[in-house]
Design a protein around this motif. Sequence first.
Motif, mmCIF file in Angstrom:
data_model
loop_
_atom_site.group_PDB
_atom_site.id
_atom_site.type_symbol
_atom_site.label_atom_id
_atom_site.label_comp_id
_atom_site.label_asym_id
_atom_site.label_seq_id
_atom_site.Cartn_x
_atom_site.Cartn_y
_atom_site.Cartn_z
ATOM 1 N N ALA A 3 6.979 -34.311 5.982
ATOM 2 C CA ALA A 3 7.510 -35.419 5.189
ATOM 3 C C ALA A 3 6.652 -35.699 3.966
ATOM 4 O O ALA A 3 7.152 -36.151 2.930
ATOM 5 C CB ALA A 3 7.623 -36.666 6.059
ATOM 6 N N ARG A 46 15.026 -29.160 4.849
ATOM 7 C CA ARG A 46 15.449 -29.366 6.228
ATOM 8 C C ARG A 46 14.391 -28.795 7.164
ATOM 9 O O ARG A 46 13.545 -27.989 6.753
ATOM 10 C CB ARG A 46 16.819 -28.754 6.511
ATOM 11 C CG ARG A 46 16.827 -27.270 6.788
ATOM 12 C CD ARG A 46 18.231 -26.771 7.073
ATOM 13 N NE ARG A 46 18.232 -25.614 7.938
ATOM 14 C CZ ARG A 46 19.312 -24.904 8.274
ATOM 15 N NH1 ARG A 46 20.490 -25.249 7.798
ATOM 16 N NH2 ARG A 46 19.227 -23.867 9.095
ATOM 17 N N ALA A 90 13.567 -36.515 12.179
ATOM 18 C CA ALA A 90 14.531 -37.360 11.466
ATOM 19 C C ALA A 90 13.941 -38.734 11.185
ATOM 20 O O ALA A 90 14.221 -39.344 10.137
ATOM 21 C CB ALA A 90 15.810 -37.484 12.282
ATOM 22 N N HIS A 140 11.120 -39.335 10.234
ATOM 23 C CA HIS A 140 10.299 -39.221 9.019
ATOM 24 C C HIS A 140 11.148 -38.955 7.789
ATOM 25 O O HIS A 140 10.616 -38.593 6.728
ATOM 26 C CB HIS A 140 9.268 -38.105 9.208
ATOM 27 C CG HIS A 140 8.097 -38.508 10.062
ATOM 28 N ND1 HIS A 140 6.932 -39.031 9.541
ATOM 29 C CD2 HIS A 140 7.917 -38.466 11.407
ATOM 30 C CE1 HIS A 140 6.082 -39.292 10.512
ATOM 31 N NE2 HIS A 140 6.644 -38.958 11.666
ATOM 32 N N GLY A 141 12.454 -39.110 7.944
ATOM 33 C CA GLY A 141 13.348 -38.935 6.800
ATOM 34 C C GLY A 141 13.722 -37.501 6.515
ATOM 35 O O GLY A 141 14.207 -37.191 5.430
ATOM 36 N N LEU A 142 13.518 -36.606 7.490
ATOM 37 C CA LEU A 142 13.803 -35.186 7.296
ATOM 38 C C LEU A 142 15.128 -34.801 7.959
ATOM 39 O O LEU A 142 15.437 -35.261 9.061
ATOM 40 C CB LEU A 142 12.677 -34.350 7.906
ATOM 41 C CG LEU A 142 11.297 -34.555 7.264
ATOM 42 C CD1 LEU A 142 10.194 -34.079 8.201
ATOM 43 C CD2 LEU A 142 11.212 -33.825 5.933
ATOM 44 N N ARG A 143 15.887 -33.959 7.271
ATOM 45 C CA ARG A 143 17.124 -33.439 7.859
ATOM 46 C C ARG A 143 16.770 -32.358 8.861
ATOM 47 O O ARG A 143 15.956 -31.465 8.559
ATOM 48 C CB ARG A 143 18.044 -32.871 6.769
ATOM 49 C CG ARG A 143 19.384 -32.371 7.295
ATOM 50 C CD ARG A 143 20.351 -32.169 6.152
ATOM 51 N NE ARG A 143 20.030 -31.021 5.334
ATOM 52 C CZ ARG A 143 20.540 -29.804 5.522
ATOM 53 N NH1 ARG A 143 21.381 -29.572 6.511
ATOM 54 N NH2 ARG A 143 20.194 -28.820 4.705
#
Length: 267
Positions: free
Chosen positions: A211, A218, A260, A262-265
């Motif tokens: 992140a 992704r 997810a 941590h804002g990750l796809r």
Amino acid sequence: MGTAPFRSPPPSFPATAAAAATRRPAGGSVHSWDLSTGVDGPGTRFTAFLAGCPLRCLYCHNPDTWRMRSGRRMAADALVAEAAKYRAFIAAAGGGATLSGGEPLLQPVFAGELLHRFKHELGYHTALDTSGFLGARATEALLADTDLVLLDVKSWDRALYRRLTGRDLGPTLEFARRLADRGSTVWLRFVLVPGLTDDPANIEGVAAFAASLGNVERVDVLPFHTLGAAKWEALGRRFPLRSTRPPTAERTAAVRAVFAGHGLRTV
């Protein structure tokens, strides 16, 4: 064939990465190639597996690609011509070409030529699948010809990383930061191995690092499997994780949720 130790020592490398990266080979060592969809980058891909790898991962599913002598010598012309056979299909289906292995950056000049020609002669979207351990060998020209880096971050815990691979984690993290600094698109890959990489602190460490980079498009959380065990046996080696079971779907989903968060796809 007799039984050998489960891992052979990783090969040594020239101290000067720049020198290794500027030698002009007559060709390169290629293990194999095939067409894939959805696993080696976006769309349908022509994926070339180059021979040779500096890591000795406990869960490796392609131990037959470890040594360069296990491949066959090919000129770049021959491999580009092979990739060109699928040009109409790839254009219609979407996708491009991926260099995998083994470790493509063990042959940086050959890899750079292939990526350049795949991109500029064939018009393919290009991807590089790498552990990042030899990232210092990737020239700026090579990275400019690479549309996507599939970067394997196998562990955040340095001691565990060495146990898993026989190598140090540092070069991979340095390469990841270099990619972030230049704005390269990255898909980060993390193999979930019960009893090894599934410690919550380890997962949190990888997720926080990913992140922080800002260029990770992704994260692929890949459940451990034993599909490569037969290859180890064919090489006269015992698969070291033969007693390890794949993670449950619920555990895999929970790990994806950490990334997810941590804002990750995730995939």
